[in-house]
Motif scaffolding. Structure first.
Motif, PDB file in Angstrom:
ATOM      1  N   GLU A  16       0.827  -1.206   0.000  1.00 18.80           N
ATOM      2  CA  GLU A  16       0.000   0.000   0.000  1.00 18.80           C
ATOM      3  C   GLU A  16       0.858   1.251   0.000  1.00 18.80           C
ATOM      4  OE1 GLU A  16      -3.978   0.005   2.345  1.00 18.80           O
ATOM      5  OE2 GLU A  16      -2.550  -1.177   3.505  1.00 18.80           O
ATOM      6  N   LEU A  17       1.870   1.262   0.847  1.00 16.82           N
ATOM      7  CA  LEU A  17       2.700   2.463   0.977  1.00 16.82           C
ATOM      8  C   LEU A  17       3.398   2.811  -0.323  1.00 16.82           C
ATOM      9  CD1 LEU A  17       4.257   1.925   4.525  1.00 16.82           C
ATOM     10  CD2 LEU A  17       2.596   3.672   3.841  1.00 16.82           C
ATOM     11  N   ILE A  18       4.012   1.827  -0.971  1.00 22.23           N
ATOM     12  CA  ILE A  18       4.770   2.136  -2.173  1.00 22.23           C
ATOM     13  C   ILE A  18       3.843   2.554  -3.306  1.00 22.23           C
ATOM     14  CG2 ILE A  18       4.886  -0.132  -3.320  1.00 22.23           C
ATOM     15  CD1 ILE A  18       7.729   2.454  -2.834  1.00 22.23           C
ATOM     16  N   PHE A  53       6.434  -1.979  -8.233  1.00 25.97           N
ATOM     17  CA  PHE A  53       7.665  -2.362  -8.901  1.00 25.97           C
ATOM     18  C   PHE A  53       8.394  -3.401  -8.073  1.00 25.97           C
ATOM     19  CE2 PHE A  53      10.673  -0.099  -6.192  1.00 25.97           C
ATOM     20  CZ  PHE A  53       9.882   0.869  -5.614  1.00 25.97           C
ATOM     21  N   GLU A  54       9.243  -4.150  -8.714  1.00 32.66           N
ATOM     22  CA  GLU A  54       9.942  -5.256  -8.060  1.00 32.66           C
ATOM     23  C   GLU A  54      10.831  -4.734  -6.941  1.00 32.66           C
ATOM     24  OE1 GLU A  54      12.775  -9.055  -9.317  1.00 32.66           O
ATOM     25  OE2 GLU A  54      12.119  -7.593 -10.804  1.00 32.66           O
ATOM     26  N   GLY A  55      10.828  -5.458  -5.830  1.00 34.89           N
ATOM     27  CA  GLY A  55      11.675  -5.080  -4.712  1.00 34.89           C
ATOM     28  C   GLY A  55      11.080  -4.007  -3.827  1.00 34.89           C
ATOM     29  N   TYR A  56       9.722  -3.825  -3.887  1.00 33.56           N
ATOM     30  CA  TYR A  56       9.113  -2.728  -3.152  1.00 33.56           C
ATOM     31  C   TYR A  56       9.289  -2.860  -1.649  1.00 33.56           C
ATOM     32  CZ  TYR A  56       5.120  -5.854  -2.316  1.00 33.56           C
ATOM     33  OH  TYR A  56       4.324  -6.892  -1.923  1.00 33.56           O
ATOM     34  N   GLU A  57       9.303  -4.096  -1.102  1.00 35.00           N
ATOM     35  CA  GLU A  57       9.435  -4.267   0.348  1.00 35.00           C
ATOM     36  C   GLU A  57      10.771  -3.731   0.833  1.00 35.00           C
ATOM     37  OE1 GLU A  57       8.534  -7.944   2.125  1.00 35.00           O
ATOM     38  OE2 GLU A  57       6.634  -8.221   1.075  1.00 35.00           O
ATOM     39  N   ARG A  58      11.820  -4.088   0.132  1.00 32.86           N
ATOM     40  CA  ARG A  58      13.151  -3.634   0.511  1.00 32.86           C
ATOM     41  C   ARG A  58      13.249  -2.112   0.398  1.00 32.86           C
ATOM     42  NH1 ARG A  58      15.208  -7.209  -2.551  1.00 32.86           N
ATOM     43  NH2 ARG A  58      15.858  -5.774  -4.169  1.00 32.86           N
ATOM     44  N   THR A  59      12.618  -1.569  -0.631  1.00 35.86           N
ATOM     45  CA  THR A  59      12.661  -0.126  -0.850  1.00 35.86           C
ATOM     46  C   THR A  59      11.943   0.623   0.266  1.00 35.86           C
ATOM     47  OG1 THR A  59      12.717  -0.451  -3.242  1.00 35.86           O
ATOM     48  CG2 THR A  59      12.049   1.718  -2.462  1.00 35.86           C
ATOM     49  N   VAL A  60      10.739   0.178   0.632  1.00 34.98           N
ATOM     50  CA  VAL A  60       9.989   0.823   1.704  1.00 34.98           C
ATOM     51  C   VAL A  60      10.758   0.764   3.012  1.00 34.98           C
ATOM     52  CG1 VAL A  60       7.917   0.706   3.132  1.00 34.98           C
ATOM     53  CG2 VAL A  60       7.727   0.461   0.661  1.00 34.98           C
ATOM     54  N   ASP A  61      11.329  -0.386   3.321  1.00 32.03           N
ATOM     55  CA  ASP A  61      12.089  -0.534   4.567  1.00 32.03           C
ATOM     56  C   ASP A  61      13.262   0.444   4.617  1.00 32.03           C
ATOM     57  OD1 ASP A  61      10.375  -2.516   5.365  1.00 32.03           O
ATOM     58  OD2 ASP A  61      11.687  -4.168   4.797  1.00 32.03           O
ATOM     59  N   SER A  62      13.913   0.640   3.497  1.00 31.38           N
ATOM     60  CA  SER A  62      15.047   1.577   3.447  1.00 31.38           C
ATOM     61  C   SER A  62      14.578   3.010   3.695  1.00 31.38           C
ATOM     62  CB  SER A  62      15.746   1.496   2.085  1.00 31.38           C
ATOM     63  OG  SER A  62      16.319   0.225   1.891  1.00 31.38           O
ATOM     64  N   HIS A  63      13.451   3.384   3.076  1.00 25.33           N
ATOM     65  CA  HIS A  63      12.922   4.734   3.268  1.00 25.33           C
ATOM     66  C   HIS A  63      12.472   4.943   4.715  1.00 25.33           C
ATOM     67  CE1 HIS A  63      13.245   6.062  -0.831  1.00 25.33           C
ATOM     68  NE2 HIS A  63      12.479   5.092  -1.295  1.00 25.33           N
ATOM     69  N   VAL A  64      11.853   3.926   5.304  1.00 25.50           N
ATOM     70  CA  VAL A  64      11.411   4.037   6.697  1.00 25.50           C
ATOM     71  C   VAL A  64      12.618   4.179   7.621  1.00 25.50           C
ATOM     72  CG1 VAL A  64      10.330   2.795   8.610  1.00 25.50           C
ATOM     73  CG2 VAL A  64       9.206   2.857   6.373  1.00 25.50           C
ATOM     74  N   LYS A  65      13.670   3.433   7.329  1.00 23.40           N
ATOM     75  CA  LYS A  65      14.886   3.540   8.135  1.00 23.40           C
ATOM     76  C   LYS A  65      15.438   4.970   8.093  1.00 23.40           C
ATOM     77  CE  LYS A  65      19.526   1.558   8.631  1.00 23.40           C
ATOM     78  NZ  LYS A  65      20.497   0.570   8.084  1.00 23.40           N
ATOM     79  N   ASN A  66      15.485   5.550   6.912  1.00 18.86           N
ATOM     80  CA  ASN A  66      15.969   6.931   6.769  1.00 18.86           C
ATOM     81  C   ASN A  66      15.029   7.924   7.451  1.00 18.86           C
ATOM     82  OD1 ASN A  66      18.193   6.117   5.277  1.00 18.86           O
ATOM     83  ND2 ASN A  66      17.113   6.317   3.327  1.00 18.86           N
ATOM     84  N   LEU A  67      13.711   7.660   7.332  1.00 22.40           N
ATOM     85  CA  LEU A  67      12.709   8.527   7.963  1.00 22.40           C
ATOM     86  C   LEU A  67      12.866   8.508   9.475  1.00 22.40           C
ATOM     87  CD1 LEU A  67      10.125  10.248   7.880  1.00 22.40           C
ATOM     88  CD2 LEU A  67       8.805   8.115   7.745  1.00 22.40           C
ATOM     89  N   ARG A  68      13.042   7.334  10.040  1.00 25.53           N
ATOM     90  CA  ARG A  68      13.196   7.209  11.491  1.00 25.53           C
ATOM     91  C   ARG A  68      14.452   7.932  11.975  1.00 25.53           C
ATOM     92  NH1 ARG A  68      11.610   0.806  11.977  1.00 25.53           N
ATOM     93  NH2 ARG A  68       9.406   1.093  12.568  1.00 25.53           N
ATOM     94  N   ARG A  69      15.483   7.903  11.187  1.00 22.89           N
ATOM     95  CA  ARG A  69      16.723   8.580  11.574  1.00 22.89           C
ATOM     96  C   ARG A  69      16.490  10.074  11.753  1.00 22.89           C
ATOM     97  NH1 ARG A  69      19.537   7.372   7.453  1.00 22.89           N
ATOM     98  NH2 ARG A  69      19.663   9.426   6.463  1.00 22.89           N
ATOM     99  N   LYS A  70      15.507  10.606  11.023  1.00 26.42           N
ATOM    100  CA  LYS A  70      15.241  12.042  11.059  1.00 26.42           C
ATOM    101  C   LYS A  70      14.189  12.448  12.090  1.00 26.42           C
ATOM    102  CE  LYS A  70      16.362  12.493   6.128  1.00 26.42           C
ATOM    103  NZ  LYS A  70      15.856  12.872   4.787  1.00 26.42           N
ATOM    104  N   ILE A  71      13.314  11.504  12.502  1.00 20.90           N
ATOM    105  CA  ILE A  71      12.193  11.911  13.354  1.00 20.90           C
ATOM    106  C   ILE A  71      12.116  11.200  14.699  1.00 20.90           C
ATOM    107  CG2 ILE A  71      10.810  12.529  11.326  1.00 20.90           C
ATOM    108  CD1 ILE A  71       9.152   9.997  11.796  1.00 20.90           C
TER     109      ILE A  71
END
Length: 233
Positions: free
Chosen positions: A179-181, A189-207
């Motif tokens: 849903e998120l992607i 697109f292929e690999g969406y789970e890995r992509t979302v996890d990476s973005h969430v990791k970066n988001l958490r680093r900021k907030i």
């Protein structure tokens, strides 16, 4: 408070026709037949929604849509004689919230305007565009596209902004990675789970205060992610 609609249509009779139906439905209506004037009016009056004809004589409707989108996330209902699927898709890609082709039913137009405003939270939300969560821990300003965490503004990428904004739509609801992607990128697109996890990791680093023990963006095992804060009344 009545929502304000800006009607941008170069045909005078049609413009007045649309205006009369919207006013009859309770809207405050501004109107113009010029794309250049529409951009100025949108900046000055901050309408809640724009009904935009693509076939304008001075500035192409596509250009007006881009300028409006650069200013704010104001809802746009595109109006055009072009009925081909490619034209509809093009309009949506430019940021339109909906698309109506001529000839059209004025009642349908009014209903679509009302539906778009409901999805965007109505005139109060469009005017303010600010939502607070967790007693002010997280503040999201839709109009300025800013996120403030514990009084400090976080510099988010468009994708991080999209993920956080989606989670904040219904606090506590679990959103799957799929849903998120698709909400953020608009396609699978292929690999969406890995992509979302990476973005969430970066988001958490900021907030997050403690990335190892997050309080804002929570992981739901086997489910996805959810916002860990409640919306303030």
């Amino acid at each position: 408070m009545a929502a304000t609609v800006l009607v941008v249509e170069d045909e005078r009779k049609l413009r007045d026709f649309i205006r009369s139906y919207l006013e009859r439905a309770g809207f405050t209506v501004l109107s113009t037949g010029s794309g250049a004037e529409a951009i100025t009016m949108a900046a000055d009056a901050a309408p809640d929604l724009v009904v935009l004809d693509l076939g304008l004589p001075d500035v192409p409707g596509e250009t007006v849509a881009r300028e409006l989108r650069a200013m704010s996330p104001i809802p746009i209902l595109m109006l055009t004689a072009k009925a081909a699927e490619e034209d509809r898709i093009r309009g949506l890609e430019l940021g339109a919230d909906d698309y109506v082709t001529k000839p059209f039913s004025p009642r349908e137009l009014v209903l679509r305007v009302q539906a778009i405003l409901r999805r965007h939270g109505g005139p109060a939300a469009a005017a303010q565009g600010i939502a607070s969560y967790g007693g002010g821990v997280l503040v999201i300003d839709e109009l300025r596209r800013t996120v403030t965490v514990r009084g400090t503004q976080a510099q988010l990428t468009p994708t991080e902004w999209g993920i956080l904004g989606t989670l904040a739509t219904v606090p506590g609801r679990v959103y799957s990675r799929f849903e998120l992607i698709n909400k953020v990128r608009g396609y699978e697109f292929e690999g969406y789970e890995r992509t979302v996890d990476s973005h969430v990791k970066n988001l958490r680093r900021k907030i997050e205060e403690d990335q190892g023990n997050p309080a804002i963006v929570l992981t739901v095992l086997g489910g996805g992610y959810r916002l860990g804060l409640s919306r303030d009344d």
